[in-house]
Design a protein around this motif. Structure first.
Motif, PDB file in Angstrom:
ATOM      1  N   GLY A  38      86.116 -13.214 -13.707  1.00 33.33           N
ATOM      2  CA  GLY A  38      86.755 -11.911 -13.549  1.00 33.33           C
ATOM      3  C   GLY A  38      87.524 -11.748 -12.253  1.00 33.33           C
ATOM      4  O   GLY A  38      87.510 -10.667 -11.642  1.00 33.33           O
ATOM      5  N   SER A  39      88.238 -12.802 -11.818  1.00 32.80           N
ATOM      6  CA  SER A  39      89.014 -12.714 -10.569  1.00 32.80           C
ATOM      7  C   SER A  39      90.024 -11.573 -10.634  1.00 32.80           C
ATOM      8  O   SER A  39      90.627 -11.308 -11.687  1.00 32.80           O
ATOM      9  N   THR A  40      90.233 -10.933  -9.484  1.00 33.99           N
ATOM     10  CA  THR A  40      91.198  -9.827  -9.405  1.00 33.99           C
ATOM     11  C   THR A  40      92.434 -10.207  -8.592  1.00 33.99           C
ATOM     12  O   THR A  40      93.319  -9.378  -8.400  1.00 33.99           O
ATOM     13  N   ASP A  41      92.485 -11.449  -8.101  1.00 30.93           N
ATOM     14  CA  ASP A  41      93.663 -11.907  -7.363  1.00 30.93           C
ATOM     15  C   ASP A  41      94.434 -12.891  -8.247  1.00 30.93           C
ATOM     16  O   ASP A  41      94.344 -12.847  -9.461  1.00 30.93           O
ATOM     17  N   ARG A  42      95.168 -13.795  -7.661  1.00 32.08           N
ATOM     18  CA  ARG A  42      95.977 -14.743  -8.422  1.00 32.08           C
ATOM     19  C   ARG A  42      95.297 -16.115  -8.575  1.00 32.08           C
ATOM     20  O   ARG A  42      95.947 -17.129  -8.753  1.00 32.08           O
ATOM     21  N   SER A  43      93.983 -16.115  -8.529  1.00 27.66           N
ATOM     22  CA  SER A  43      93.245 -17.376  -8.642  1.00 27.66           C
ATOM     23  C   SER A  43      93.580 -18.131  -9.926  1.00 27.66           C
ATOM     24  O   SER A  43      93.831 -19.340  -9.906  1.00 27.66           O
ATOM     25  N   VAL A  44      93.587 -17.431 -11.045  1.00 24.14           N
ATOM     26  CA  VAL A  44      93.845 -18.088 -12.335  1.00 24.14           C
ATOM     27  C   VAL A  44      95.258 -18.660 -12.365  1.00 24.14           C
ATOM     28  O   VAL A  44      95.477 -19.793 -12.799  1.00 24.14           O
ATOM     29  N   GLN A  45      96.241 -17.876 -11.891  1.00 24.34           N
ATOM     30  CA  GLN A  45      97.627 -18.353 -11.888  1.00 24.34           C
ATOM     31  C   GLN A  45      97.769 -19.604 -11.028  1.00 24.34           C
ATOM     32  O   GLN A  45      98.482 -20.555 -11.407  1.00 24.34           O
ATOM     33  N   GLU A  46      97.083 -19.629  -9.884  1.00 20.74           N
ATOM     34  CA  GLU A  46      97.158 -20.801  -9.015  1.00 20.74           C
ATOM     35  C   GLU A  46      96.493 -22.011  -9.684  1.00 20.74           C
ATOM     36  O   GLU A  46      96.982 -23.135  -9.575  1.00 20.74           O
ATOM     37  N   ALA A  47      95.402 -21.772 -10.374  1.00 17.15           N
ATOM     38  CA  ALA A  47      94.717 -22.871 -11.060  1.00 17.15           C
ATOM     39  C   ALA A  47      95.579 -23.439 -12.184  1.00 17.15           C
ATOM     40  O   ALA A  47      95.641 -24.663 -12.380  1.00 17.15           O
ATOM     41  N   LEU A  48      96.258 -22.567 -12.902  1.00 24.37           N
ATOM     42  CA  LEU A  48      97.074 -23.010 -14.034  1.00 24.37           C
ATOM     43  C   LEU A  48      98.323 -23.784 -13.607  1.00 24.37           C
ATOM     44  O   LEU A  48      98.952 -24.449 -14.437  1.00 24.37           O
ATOM     45  N   LYS A  49      98.673 -23.688 -12.336  1.00 21.86           N
ATOM     46  CA  LYS A  49      99.809 -24.465 -11.841  1.00 21.86           C
ATOM     47  C   LYS A  49      99.483 -25.961 -11.802  1.00 21.86           C
ATOM     48  O   LYS A  49     100.391 -26.800 -11.793  1.00 21.86           O
ATOM     49  N   ILE A  50      98.195 -26.286 -11.750  1.00 18.25           N
ATOM     50  CA  ILE A  50      97.762 -27.687 -11.727  1.00 18.25           C
ATOM     51  C   ILE A  50      97.651 -28.155 -13.171  1.00 18.25           C
ATOM     52  O   ILE A  50      96.752 -27.737 -13.908  1.00 18.25           O
ATOM     53  N   ARG A  51      98.559 -28.995 -13.599  1.00 16.36           N
ATOM     54  CA  ARG A  51      98.613 -29.435 -14.999  1.00 16.36           C
ATOM     55  C   ARG A  51      97.895 -30.767 -15.175  1.00 16.36           C
ATOM     56  O   ARG A  51      98.253 -31.759 -14.543  1.00 16.36           O
ATOM     57  N   ASP A  52      96.875 -30.764 -16.020  1.00 16.78           N
ATOM     58  CA  ASP A  52      96.177 -32.000 -16.377  1.00 16.78           C
ATOM     59  C   ASP A  52      95.402 -31.723 -17.660  1.00 16.78           C
ATOM     60  O   ASP A  52      94.740 -30.688 -17.770  1.00 16.78           O
ATOM     61  N   PRO A  53      95.485 -32.617 -18.643  1.00 17.85           N
ATOM     62  CA  PRO A  53      94.803 -32.363 -19.930  1.00 17.85           C
ATOM     63  C   PRO A  53      93.288 -32.291 -19.822  1.00 17.85           C
ATOM     64  O   PRO A  53      92.624 -31.824 -20.752  1.00 17.85           O
ATOM     65  N   ARG A  54      92.732 -32.748 -18.696  1.00 16.17           N
ATOM     66  CA  ARG A  54      91.272 -32.706 -18.533  1.00 16.17           C
ATOM     67  C   ARG A  54      90.770 -31.344 -18.058  1.00 16.17           C
ATOM     68  O   ARG A  54      89.557 -31.123 -17.975  1.00 16.17           O
ATOM     69  N   ILE A  55      91.698 -30.431 -17.737  1.00 15.05           N
ATOM     70  CA  ILE A  55      91.313 -29.113 -17.219  1.00 15.05           C
ATOM     71  C   ILE A  55      91.226 -28.105 -18.353  1.00 15.05           C
ATOM     72  O   ILE A  55      92.136 -27.996 -19.178  1.00 15.05           O
ATOM     73  N   ARG A  56      90.118 -27.382 -18.410  1.00 11.40           N
ATOM     74  CA  ARG A  56      89.966 -26.267 -19.339  1.00 11.40           C
ATOM     75  C   ARG A  56      89.621 -25.007 -18.558  1.00 11.40           C
ATOM     76  O   ARG A  56      88.846 -25.056 -17.598  1.00 11.40           O
ATOM     77  N   LEU A  57      90.187 -23.885 -18.975  1.00 14.44           N
ATOM     78  CA  LEU A  57      89.910 -22.609 -18.328  1.00 14.44           C
ATOM     79  C   LEU A  57      89.149 -21.712 -19.280  1.00 14.44           C
ATOM     80  O   LEU A  57      89.558 -21.500 -20.418  1.00 14.44           O
ATOM     81  N   VAL A  58      88.023 -21.201 -18.804  1.00 13.81           N
ATOM     82  CA  VAL A  58      87.216 -20.251 -19.567  1.00 13.81           C
ATOM     83  C   VAL A  58      87.170 -18.954 -18.767  1.00 13.81           C
ATOM     84  O   VAL A  58      86.988 -18.983 -17.549  1.00 13.81           O
TER      85      VAL A  58
END
Length: 303
Positions: A38-58
């Motif tokens: 439940g982040s309220t900053d841009r944590s998710v957007q920053e994480a999604l900038k790192i592209r790799d098929p081994r990464i999953r976001l829940v």
């Protein structure tokens, strides 16, 4: 082969470097499960900038770090799970070190390595780990509580890899504890499973400056659920050093109350510490310090 679980909450400045430290591992057979709590900053957007098929976001509503780690364990596709906080990092050989431990000590379900402290000014300090029961670089940590009572924590949240079934067997991380929940998890694992340990510091724990004169940022849990559960563990298991470790836990709480000038609470925790380990000399020092005037206590602690 290994599921890397990263609980994420408002770490937009750090998460990218944390992810890069995982992707730079020499051991490459892994997945990364990021659990956004439940982040309220841009944590998710920053994480999604790192592209790799081994990464999953829940994603989940904010429920705390324990709930996020438990969710990551549920989502993990592999039998081995490793944890990394979103503002810490691993050296490139971290996962290889842990994997080799799992291969060398198949009788173990918990695998840990050493780590180092990285401060905001860039300085690096080693941990102090005493009374390890083996010679050489690797071995079985069969006296966890003895080591933990006289050292920096031999296990921390970024230096452990566990069999998924072992974590599930003990019920995962407790979600009703806001401080010390990981400490209780390691203690429960130590009472139930064998631990393999490597002295090599391959994890980097990023810390802010700390001084005994600094006022703690928060009070200990007034209900002391961790202490209560540690006592319950001692009733079920005769693990060597557990009672002294309970004393150590109360000593840490006494230290916080002492630095806050809360004499009554400090005395209560110190007496509890002495109940479980009458020879705990440092606790006696806390009792003396808390009775001194503030200016004298500050002068002593500054030396």
């Amino acid at each position: 082969m290994i599921s890397v679980i990263i609980p994420l909450y408002n770490k937009e400045q750090q998460i990218a470097e944390t992810l890069r430290s995982v992707l730079a591992q020499t051991f490459t057979d892994f997945e990364i499960v990021i659990v956004d709590d439940g982040s309220t900053d841009r944590s998710v957007q920053e994480a999604l900038k790192i592209r790799d098929p081994r990464i999953r976001l829940v994603r989940q509503k904010n429920a705390g770090v324990s709930a996020a780690r438990n969710r990551g364990v549920e989502e993990a596709r592999f039998d081995l799970v490793a944890f990394l906080d979103a503002d810490d990092r691993w050296k490139p050989e971290y996962l290889q070190t842990q994997y080799e431990l799992s291969q060398r000590y198949p009788q173990c379900d918990v695998f840990c390595c050493n780590y180092e402290f990285v401060h905001t000014d860039g300085t690096v300090h080693p941990t102090i780990i005493r009374k390890l029961p083996f010679e050489g670089q690797k071995g079985i940590l069969n006296n966890y509580f003895e080591v933990a009572s006289c050292s920096h924590p031999p296990i921390c949240s970024i230096s452990i890899m566990v069999q998924k079934t072992a974590l599930q067997h003990i019920g995962g991380f407790p979600i009703d504890i806001r401080s010390g929940e990981d400490l209780l998890t390691w203690a429960t694992l130590a009472c139930n499973y064998n631990i393999a340990y490597d002295k090599t510091p391959v994890a980097c724990f990023y810390v802010e400056g700390y001084d005994m004169l600094d006022k703690p940022k928060r009070l200990p849990d007034p209900e002391n659920k961790v202490g209560r559960e540690l006592i319950n563990l001692s009733k079920k298991h005769s693990y060597p050093g557990l009672k002294h470790y309970i004393s150590h836990w109360h000593k840490m709480r006494a230290s916080v109350y002492m630095r806050l000038g809360m004499r009554k609470h400090c005395m209560a925790e110190a007496l509890q510490a002495l109940r479980f380990s009458p020879a705990n000399v440092k606790v006696c020092m806390y009792i003396i310090l808390v009775m001194l005037p503030q200016n004298l206590k500050t002068a002593i602690l500054s030396k």
